[in-house]
Design an enzyme around this catalytic site. Sequence first.
Site, short mmCIF file in Angstrom:
data_model
loop_
_atom_site.label_atom_id
_atom_site.label_comp_id
_atom_site.label_asym_id
_atom_site.label_seq_id
_atom_site.Cartn_x
_atom_site.Cartn_y
_atom_site.Cartn_z
CB THR A 72 41.58 41.64 40.01
OG1 THR A 72 42.20 42.17 41.06
CG2 THR A 72 40.24 40.97 40.48
CD GLU A 73 47.08 41.45 41.96
OE1 GLU A 73 46.33 41.62 40.95
OE2 GLU A 73 47.83 42.57 42.37
CG ASN A 74 40.93 41.13 44.41
OD1 ASN A 74 41.43 41.21 43.51
ND2 ASN A 74 39.81 41.69 44.91
#
Lengths: 229, 229, 210, 210
Positions: free
Chosen positions: C48-50
């Site tokens: 997940t890009e966070n």
Amino acid sequence: MTKVHQDIEAALSCVKNGHTLMVGGFGLIGAPLTLIDGLTKKDVAGLTVISNNLGEKGKGLGILLSQKKIKKAIGSYFTSNREVGEFYQRGDIDLELLPQGTLAESMRAGGAGIGGYYTKTSVGTDLAKGKEEREINGVTYIFEPAIRANVALIRAWKADTLGNLVYYKTARNFNPVMATAADVVIVEVDEIVEPGELPPEEIVTPHLFVDGIIKATKILTKEGVIDYE
Amino acid sequence: MTKVHQDIEAALSCVKNGHTLMVGGFGLIGAPLTLIDGLTKKDVAGLTVISNNLGEKGKGLGILLSQKKIKKAIGSYFTSNREVGEFYQRGDIDLELLPQGTLAESMRAGGAGIGGYYTKTSVGTDLAKGKEEREINGVTYIFEPAIRANVALIRAWKADTLGNLVYYKTARNFNPVMATAADVVIVEVDEIVEPGELPPEEIVTPHLFVDGIIKATKILTKEGVIDYE
Amino acid sequence: MSDKEQMQNLIARRAAKELAGPSIVNLGIGIPTLVSKYIDDENVFFHTENGLLGVADVEEDKIDPNLVNAGKLPVGESIGASFFNSAESFAMIRGGHIDVAILGVLQVGQNGEIANWAVPGKNIMGVGGAMDLLVGAKKVIVTMTHTNKEGISKILRECTYPITSTRSVDMIITELAVFEVVEKQLKLIELMPGVSIEEVRAKTEADFIY
Amino acid sequence: MSDKEQMQNLIARRAAKELAGPSIVNLGIGIPTLVSKYIDDENVFFHTENGLLGVADVEEDKIDPNLVNAGKLPVGESIGASFFNSAESFAMIRGGHIDVAILGVLQVGQNGEIANWAVPGKNIMGVGGAMDLLVGAKKVIVTMTHTNKEGISKILRECTYPITSTRSVDMIITELAVFEVVEKQLKLIELMPGVSIEEVRAKTEADFIY
């Protein structure tokens, strides 16, 4: 699925004639001594090696040089191996010298999908000759393109079997950056552990960067490089 | 010498009218809620805020927006706070929208002495309009300049008193990057420990990036933001 | 489950069939989030890009407010997970280290280009990581309802909303059919159970090969 | 100590007086390495570009072959030290996060430009981190012997070797004198003990203000 190789030939099967290799380490410190030793025994030629330096004469990458397997080297400090100069004089090797920060940053760009970038470093010096200049907010920068490799050979301290890595003291150096910037990444480590043993917040290189793992058998000690079973 | 502030006014004394601020967090997760709360109580105006989003309406940076202290915002996802749209329609705020990766990368460049860089992201879209294109090795990139700020307000998990930082789970997000890209960096943390308690290999933000530390008094819980003594 | 949820899960389950380990998969907001439920391969890892590799489901009583996905929804972490900052996370994405991205969209054009971040006439307010994923992921799969609330095709001759990237997606999965994008053309490769080709033709504005 | 070592230590001790905490200091190879011996301020932190903030001296029996400085010499780590990779280390340097760099040189020009990485007629083989430190450090101090082995001035009207940067250094410390560089001009601000201005003039090719 396991990324762990049992023998060095299998770990190095990804290295082909004419490949560009990134090789970790700052001198012998943090260099993948086991994988380099494997390369000296492998029938391979015409390599381009991206590494801070080419070891010392007869040590590390220095052996590979003596074997004439390296046709070009990209690095920041070849002075540590006087044989590099002799090869260069005879036209037996191409050299590309970059400031150490530019070398590291270009690899980071290559791993991060950045095509190139502007740095202040080397502006106005012989190393900037022929490079594009650009002024940004009143400061002069030069353009540097990203660097990538076919294979990165690196060293870490511990790997879990998924390929998550942590590093030991200043043996970290270029290794985590190179892990991001090659099509295939092979790491040698002092210790292989189970997934979950490396705490998630402490992992330096997440496993998506790593393709192969092998246990190191060459270890750097105060007395030099020794074999370890 | 200590970087640890006892009160929020002292910690925020570096923030002046017209400043550009970086504010950490992905929504409220990892946002410096205590420092933001301090800003809502400080007499300051004309701020440019660089942050992934502007909180939610009435929460986090959303309060600062309602107070009309923000003249411009640079971020990737303002949609989470519908009041941003209302302000924008009325001409009460300037917005600069960047892809999330470009936002993060431009800050990294700003902290790393890189003037600008070429990214593939957004090429051919409305967000690339007016931006310089360049082809490198057959791929089209656009130029993005580095971003810096006067002050970065960030959140970490633990700080030692020198300013070394580690982060908690996905509350890390933009915080370590912002720590590199501002003239003054103030961090709020859950816990302040003595030097030596954070292992040297596990430190994510070395202390040279950090100017001030304050203990967090606003904590994000499952039930929302609470005060903590 | 409501009809809508059943439809979403049907699409997600079909998308899950496209994933086989070892692979690194990024799931977008909405239907894509449901895909992980249908994966039982321990060598499929969710990014997940966070800032997390190793997204897992989380039980209600173990929710941690500081452990979320890109949709800010609570998640868990799998064994062997790792956390990293946003610049590192997008370096992974842009740098080609993500094998598959599964995304929701507003529209798909028949050349495979998508629009999923802005609507004309409304303020352009948010883009998030969509453009980075489009340029960086090795394979992009779109999961979407075939038509919008008004019953109008979302698979169009050409996107009328601003595009997210000039890169075409590789596959489109709806509740009616599965399309591959081959040389900027849509190719219907599968009808969902009980769906006729006539129904797909009737509900699809775009031209496609069948 | 040999005469040479005494001279080097004299220069290093004088350089140490320029350092006061809180500050982040990068020490080059050679005489600069000796400076840390003369620092007793716990808020002066030493950075080495191969990836360590918090360089300390190390006792012979505690040498770790994997803990070295940029000269590949064994060092220790201070309490509160941290390790990072080469890209991060040079991001610190170029990004302006190093307060002072102390460097050795081959030549200094009277405009304050230095040459310390290449000699004409020899192969250009190594540059290391010198160029990065020159563009990035807030203050650059040069520590050097005033003359070369042949007794010829190393402080010249103009560098004859390739320069390291167009940025002028801020201070030059030799066994004879201390110079500041002000608006690209050398200004002698201090004579070392027992040294006369005549001796400095005789051994300095460059023009300087006094």
